[in-house]
Design a protein around this motif. Structure first.
Motif, PDB file in Angstrom:
ATOM      1  N   LEU A   1       0.818  -1.207   0.000  1.00  0.00           N
ATOM      2  CA  LEU A   1       0.000   0.000   0.000  1.00  0.00           C
ATOM      3  C   LEU A   1       0.855   1.261   0.000  1.00  0.00           C
ATOM      4  CD1 LEU A   1      -2.789   1.283   0.106  1.00  0.00           C
ATOM      5  CD2 LEU A   1      -2.745   1.045   2.599  1.00  0.00           C
ATOM      6  N   SER A   2       1.970   1.242   0.719  1.00  0.00           N
ATOM      7  CA  SER A   2       2.842   2.413   0.766  1.00  0.00           C
ATOM      8  C   SER A   2       3.476   2.704  -0.598  1.00  0.00           C
ATOM      9  CB  SER A   2       3.941   2.216   1.819  1.00  0.00           C
ATOM     10  OG  SER A   2       4.781   1.127   1.475  1.00  0.00           O
ATOM     11  N   ARG A   3       3.639   1.658  -1.414  1.00  0.00           N
ATOM     12  CA  ARG A   3       4.182   1.846  -2.755  1.00  0.00           C
ATOM     13  C   ARG A   3       3.166   2.468  -3.703  1.00  0.00           C
ATOM     14  NH1 ARG A   3       8.623  -1.218  -4.197  1.00  0.00           N
ATOM     15  NH2 ARG A   3       8.463   0.016  -6.127  1.00  0.00           N
ATOM     16  N   HIS A   4       1.904   2.429  -3.301  1.00  0.00           N
ATOM     17  CA  HIS A   4       0.836   3.029  -4.115  1.00  0.00           C
ATOM     18  C   HIS A   4       0.775   4.514  -3.794  1.00  0.00           C
ATOM     19  CE1 HIS A   4      -3.260   3.836  -5.629  1.00  0.00           C
ATOM     20  NE2 HIS A   4      -3.047   2.784  -6.404  1.00  0.00           N
ATOM     21  N   ARG A   5       1.431   5.325  -4.590  1.00  0.00           N
ATOM     22  CA  ARG A   5       1.607   6.745  -4.276  1.00  0.00           C
ATOM     23  C   ARG A   5       0.326   7.556  -4.375  1.00  0.00           C
ATOM     24  NH1 ARG A   5       6.155   6.677  -1.445  1.00  0.00           N
ATOM     25  NH2 ARG A   5       7.847   5.601  -2.538  1.00  0.00           N
ATOM     26  N   SER A   6      -0.619   7.130  -5.180  1.00  0.00           N
ATOM     27  CA  SER A   6      -1.833   7.908  -5.395  1.00  0.00           C
ATOM     28  C   SER A   6      -2.690   7.926  -4.123  1.00  0.00           C
ATOM     29  CB  SER A   6      -2.641   7.318  -6.559  1.00  0.00           C
ATOM     30  OG  SER A   6      -3.876   7.985  -6.679  1.00  0.00           O
ATOM     31  N   LYS A   7      -3.350   9.059  -3.884  1.00  0.00           N
ATOM     32  CA  LYS A   7      -4.266   9.172  -2.759  1.00  0.00           C
ATOM     33  C   LYS A   7      -5.655   8.642  -3.101  1.00  0.00           C
ATOM     34  CE  LYS A   7      -2.015  13.194  -0.650  1.00  0.00           C
ATOM     35  NZ  LYS A   7      -2.202  14.584  -0.160  1.00  0.00           N
ATOM     36  N   ASN A   8      -5.875   8.312  -4.363  1.00  0.00           N
ATOM     37  CA  ASN A   8      -7.190   7.852  -4.810  1.00  0.00           C
ATOM     38  C   ASN A   8      -7.381   6.376  -4.455  1.00  0.00           C
ATOM     39  OD1 ASN A   8      -7.553  10.414  -5.945  1.00  0.00           O
ATOM     40  ND2 ASN A   8      -6.652   9.757  -7.882  1.00  0.00           N
ATOM     41  N   CYS A   9      -7.450   6.132  -3.160  1.00  0.00           N
ATOM     42  CA  CYS A   9      -7.520   4.754  -2.671  1.00  0.00           C
ATOM     43  C   CYS A   9      -8.385   4.724  -1.416  1.00  0.00           C
ATOM     44  CB  CYS A   9      -6.117   4.234  -2.375  1.00  0.00           C
ATOM     45  SG  CYS A   9      -6.060   2.561  -1.729  1.00  0.00           S
ATOM     46  N   VAL A  10      -9.292   3.748  -1.348  1.00  0.00           N
ATOM     47  CA  VAL A  10     -10.121   3.530  -0.169  1.00  0.00           C
ATOM     48  C   VAL A  10      -9.724   2.190   0.436  1.00  0.00           C
ATOM     49  CG1 VAL A  10     -12.455   3.219   0.705  1.00  0.00           C
ATOM     50  CG2 VAL A  10     -12.024   4.885  -1.109  1.00  0.00           C
ATOM     51  N   ILE A  11      -9.289   2.210   1.692  1.00  0.00           N
ATOM     52  CA  ILE A  11      -8.790   1.012   2.364  1.00  0.00           C
ATOM     53  C   ILE A  11      -9.946   0.304   3.071  1.00  0.00           C
ATOM     54  CG2 ILE A  11      -7.183   0.156   4.104  1.00  0.00           C
ATOM     55  CD1 ILE A  11      -5.517   2.687   3.571  1.00  0.00           C
ATOM     56  N   CYS A  12     -10.027  -1.003   2.909  1.00  0.00           N
ATOM     57  CA  CYS A  12     -11.075  -1.813   3.526  1.00  0.00           C
ATOM     58  C   CYS A  12     -10.439  -2.807   4.495  1.00  0.00           C
ATOM     59  CB  CYS A  12     -11.879  -2.564   2.468  1.00  0.00           C
ATOM     60  SG  CYS A  12     -12.437  -1.515   1.111  1.00  0.00           S
ATOM     61  N   VAL A  13     -10.900  -2.813   5.729  1.00  0.00           N
ATOM     62  CA  VAL A  13     -10.335  -3.669   6.782  1.00  0.00           C
ATOM     63  C   VAL A  13     -11.454  -4.514   7.373  1.00  0.00           C
ATOM     64  CG1 VAL A  13      -8.970  -3.724   8.897  1.00  0.00           C
ATOM     65  CG2 VAL A  13      -8.695  -1.819   7.289  1.00  0.00           C
ATOM     66  N   ASP A  14     -11.265  -5.852   7.455  1.00  0.00           N
ATOM     67  CA  ASP A  14     -12.296  -6.704   8.033  1.00  0.00           C
ATOM     68  C   ASP A  14     -11.992  -7.004   9.502  1.00  0.00           C
ATOM     69  OD1 ASP A  14     -10.299  -8.595   8.054  1.00  0.00           O
ATOM     70  OD2 ASP A  14     -11.317 -10.021   6.733  1.00  0.00           O
ATOM     71  N   SER A  15     -12.892  -7.749  10.153  1.00  0.00           N
ATOM     72  CA  SER A  15     -12.793  -7.984  11.593  1.00  0.00           C
ATOM     73  C   SER A  15     -11.544  -8.786  11.968  1.00  0.00           C
ATOM     74  CB  SER A  15     -14.040  -8.717  12.091  1.00  0.00           C
ATOM     75  OG  SER A  15     -14.199  -9.944  11.404  1.00  0.00           O
ATOM     76  N   PHE A  16     -11.108  -9.681  11.100  1.00  0.00           N
ATOM     77  CA  PHE A  16      -9.908 -10.469  11.388  1.00  0.00           C
ATOM     78  C   PHE A  16      -8.687  -9.563  11.535  1.00  0.00           C
ATOM     79  CE2 PHE A  16      -6.070 -12.663   9.945  1.00  0.00           C
ATOM     80  CZ  PHE A  16      -6.077 -13.779  10.758  1.00  0.00           C
ATOM     81  N   VAL A  17      -8.533  -8.616  10.630  1.00  0.00           N
ATOM     82  CA  VAL A  17      -7.401  -7.692  10.684  1.00  0.00           C
ATOM     83  C   VAL A  17      -7.573  -6.707  11.840  1.00  0.00           C
ATOM     84  CG1 VAL A  17      -6.082  -5.969   9.392  1.00  0.00           C
ATOM     85  CG2 VAL A  17      -7.001  -7.964   8.216  1.00  0.00           C
ATOM     86  N   ILE A  18      -8.812  -6.341  12.162  1.00  0.00           N
ATOM     87  CA  ILE A  18      -9.042  -5.453  13.303  1.00  0.00           C
ATOM     88  C   ILE A  18      -8.565  -6.113  14.589  1.00  0.00           C
ATOM     89  CG2 ILE A  18     -10.807  -4.305  14.696  1.00  0.00           C
ATOM     90  CD1 ILE A  18     -12.437  -3.927  12.161  1.00  0.00           C
ATOM     91  N   ASP A  19      -8.850  -7.403  14.740  1.00  0.00           N
ATOM     92  CA  ASP A  19      -8.340  -8.132  15.917  1.00  0.00           C
ATOM     93  C   ASP A  19      -6.813  -8.164  15.918  1.00  0.00           C
ATOM     94  OD1 ASP A  19     -10.844  -8.701  16.929  1.00  0.00           O
ATOM     95  OD2 ASP A  19     -11.037 -10.578  15.821  1.00  0.00           O
ATOM     96  N   LEU A  20      -6.216  -8.339  14.754  1.00  0.00           N
ATOM     97  CA  LEU A  20      -4.753  -8.319  14.652  1.00  0.00           C
ATOM     98  C   LEU A  20      -4.201  -6.956  15.056  1.00  0.00           C
ATOM     99  CD1 LEU A  20      -2.065  -9.600  13.786  1.00  0.00           C
ATOM    100  CD2 LEU A  20      -2.576  -8.902  11.432  1.00  0.00           C
ATOM    101  N   ILE A  21      -4.851  -5.899  14.625  1.00  0.00           N
ATOM    102  CA  ILE A  21      -4.434  -4.539  14.971  1.00  0.00           C
ATOM    103  C   ILE A  21      -4.532  -4.319  16.485  1.00  0.00           C
ATOM    104  CG2 ILE A  21      -5.033  -2.095  14.726  1.00  0.00           C
ATOM    105  CD1 ILE A  21      -5.918  -2.741  11.859  1.00  0.00           C
ATOM    106  N   ASN A  22      -5.614  -4.812  17.098  1.00  0.00           N
ATOM    107  CA  ASN A  22      -5.776  -4.665  18.549  1.00  0.00           C
ATOM    108  C   ASN A  22      -4.674  -5.381  19.309  1.00  0.00           C
ATOM    109  OD1 ASN A  22      -8.062  -3.110  18.317  1.00  0.00           O
ATOM    110  ND2 ASN A  22      -9.488  -4.827  18.479  1.00  0.00           N
ATOM    111  N   ARG A  23      -4.288  -6.574  18.839  1.00  0.00           N
ATOM    112  CA  ARG A  23      -3.188  -7.294  19.505  1.00  0.00           C
ATOM    113  C   ARG A  23      -1.875  -6.537  19.356  1.00  0.00           C
ATOM    114  NH1 ARG A  23      -5.823 -11.782  17.045  1.00  0.00           N
ATOM    115  NH2 ARG A  23      -4.210 -11.917  15.435  1.00  0.00           N
ATOM    116  N   LEU A  24      -1.650  -5.981  18.177  1.00  0.00           N
ATOM    117  CA  LEU A  24      -0.438  -5.188  17.969  1.00  0.00           C
ATOM    118  C   LEU A  24      -0.432  -3.944  18.855  1.00  0.00           C
ATOM    119  CD1 LEU A  24      -0.022  -5.313  14.069  1.00  0.00           C
ATOM    120  CD2 LEU A  24       1.378  -6.466  15.778  1.00  0.00           C
ATOM    121  N   TYR A  25      -1.593  -3.367  19.072  1.00  0.00           N
ATOM    122  CA  TYR A  25      -1.704  -2.158  19.895  1.00  0.00           C
ATOM    123  C   TYR A  25      -1.239  -2.429  21.327  1.00  0.00           C
ATOM    124  CZ  TYR A  25      -4.121   1.290  22.816  1.00  0.00           C
ATOM    125  OH  TYR A  25      -4.428   2.239  23.770  1.00  0.00           O
ATOM    126  N   HIS A  26      -1.658  -3.563  21.903  1.00  0.00           N
ATOM    127  CA  HIS A  26      -1.252  -3.887  23.274  1.00  0.00           C
ATOM    128  C   HIS A  26       0.247  -4.213  23.340  1.00  0.00           C
ATOM    129  CE1 HIS A  26      -5.311  -3.723  24.839  1.00  0.00           C
ATOM    130  NE2 HIS A  26      -5.724  -4.501  23.844  1.00  0.00           N
TER     131      HIS A  26
END
Length: 442
Positions: A299-324
């Motif tokens: 995603l960081s290699r995609h320089r354009s701002k014309n992008c909408v990111i979609c995150v599902d519940s599985f990745v949200i749980d992963l993000i929460n674990r990373l947060y702690h």
């Protein structure tokens, strides 16, 4: 002021002492007067907001938040009842591979005796009812809820169901899955006896009730089918979202719906334009931390701002674990920080299948990684309350799900379109005026 008072007296060897004395006397008076002026100004801005004809029905419950409205960097919004009208109309029924269209003018009814009701909760994501047919005397447990939850309680093949749900979701329709289980009189009486005993418990009552329902009812279910309901957008939602984005405010949507439904609403609400692309962080693309890091790199290699990111519940749980983990380990904090910064650089972000706890956690994660950013959250239901309380500024909508969100919010409004004058006019006006007062005082 101290200098003027000193010069008003004859100049003498004690003038320096008088000057210091006047400074000490006025240091208690001037700050108090400035504080009174500041509070008076906030009260005036509160009056302006509540009496603006474009903000009919608006209520400011925290006058200290006025200037915060003009400093919003990220707007976190719920979907149902916030972007949409929460006015559900039944669009279609699915049973096995058959689809039935609904005539809204025709009434469909039958008569049964309701024996017991199990209310919906955001944790269980389902509700059920036990009914008795007065003709056949059969006792049947019927449950409805999210497809992922109901399907897990059935051992039947459900390929037809998943295919039907994906088709409905792409049309922007919300889905509910139905299942049933026939209960013998003895089986029902046994369950009811344990259920009544659990209700009388003084501690762990809710946990015990859930255990009984899982043991006797939510198992070995037979799938009935699914319903599709249509929920139209509120007025001027696309125009409001586009105006907020053009003003530099990032709009991120948090919803409990399926990914396909959220993507359809994002397109119709102008979160995603024709020139934008969807970039998904899902279980299929982020099976573990290594894949998640690689996806961030892509995603960081995609320089354009014309992008909408979609995150599902599985990745949200992963993000929460990373947060702690990020609270104590810089390596995980760097990974999570890169993800949030990449998200902030794109047009919008959509989080799907969010629970109330996950919504609150996402607010805290953003505040932890972007401490200088001001977060505003808007929602209409009781499940949005944790998110509104965690944000710097919470805006509640008085909708059909009750007034819980409106009563605990800093500001309550009636419709989503009222954010435009609230944030872009009244918020900026209060911010600039208070900055001018602070500059004058300095």
């Amino acid at each position: 002021m101290s200098l003027l008072l000193t010069l008003s007296r004859p100049i003498s060897s004690r003038s320096a002492i008088y000057f210091i004395r006047f400074i000490l006397l006025l240091t208690c008076i001037i700050p108090i007067s400035l504080r009174v002026n500041l509070d008076t100004a906030k009260f005036v801005y509160k009056y302006y907001i509540e009496n603006d004809h474009e903000l009919y029905g608006a209520k400011v419950r925290n006058s200290d938040i006025n200037e915060e409205l003009g400093r919003v960097d990220i707007l976190l919004t719920d979907k149902t009842g916030t972007l949409t009208q929460n006015d559900m109309s039944l669009a279609a029924l699915f049973h096995m591979t058959l689809k039935y269209t609904i005539n809204p003018k025709k009434e469909y009814c039958t008569t049964v005796n309701v024996l017991q009701t199990f209310q919906f909760s955001s944790t269980r994501k389902r509700m059920g009812v036990i009914v008795k047919d007065p003709v056949s005397q059969k006792i049947i447990y019927i449950v409805k809820g999210a497809d992922t939850v109901i399907s897990s309680f059935s051992n039947e093949p459900n390929y037809w169901l998943q295919e039907s749900l994906e088709t409905l979701s792409r049309q922007g329709l919300r889905n509910l899955v139905y299942a049933y289980k026939e209960l013998s009189p003895y089986y029902y009486e046994t369950m009811k006896q344990e259920f009544d005993d659990a209700i009388m418990q003084m501690s762990n009552r809710g946990t015990r009730i859930d255990e009984i329902v899982d043991k006797y009812l939510d198992c070995d279910l037979k799938l009935i089918g699914a319903t599709a309901v249509d929920d139209k957008l509120q007025l001027e939602v696309p125009q409001t979202i586009e105006c907020l984005i053009q003003a530099g405010i990032k709009v991120w949507m948090l919803t409990g719906d399926k990914l396909e439904t959220a993507l359809s609403i994002a397109t119709s609400s102008s979160l995603k334009r024709r020139i934008d692309i969807f970039f998904e962080f899902t279980q299929a693309t982020c099976q573990d931390l290594e894949f998640f890091v690689y996806r961030i790199y892509q995603l960081s290699r995609h320089r354009s701002k014309n992008c909408v990111i979609c995150v599902d519940s599985f990745v949200i749980d992963l993000i929460n674990r990373l947060y702690h983990l990020a609270k104590t380990q810089d390596y995980y904090r760097k990974i999570l920080s890169n993800f949030i910064m990449v998200c902030y650089s794109k047009r919008a972000v959509i989080f799907t299948r969010c629970s109330p706890y996950q919504k609150k956690e996402l607010v805290e994660i953003i505040k932890f990684l972007l401490p200088k950013m001001r977060i505003c959250a808007i929602g209409d239901g009781g499940n949005d309350v944790p998110m509104l309380q965690a944000a710097h500024c919470g805006i509640g909508i008085e909708g059909k799900e009750g007034r819980q969100a409106a009563l605990i919010s800093d500001v309550s409004v009636h419709t989503f379109k009222q954010l435009k004058p609230l944030l872009l006019y009244h918020g900026r006006l209060a911010q600039f005026s208070l900055l001018s007062e602070d500059a004058s005082a300095a």
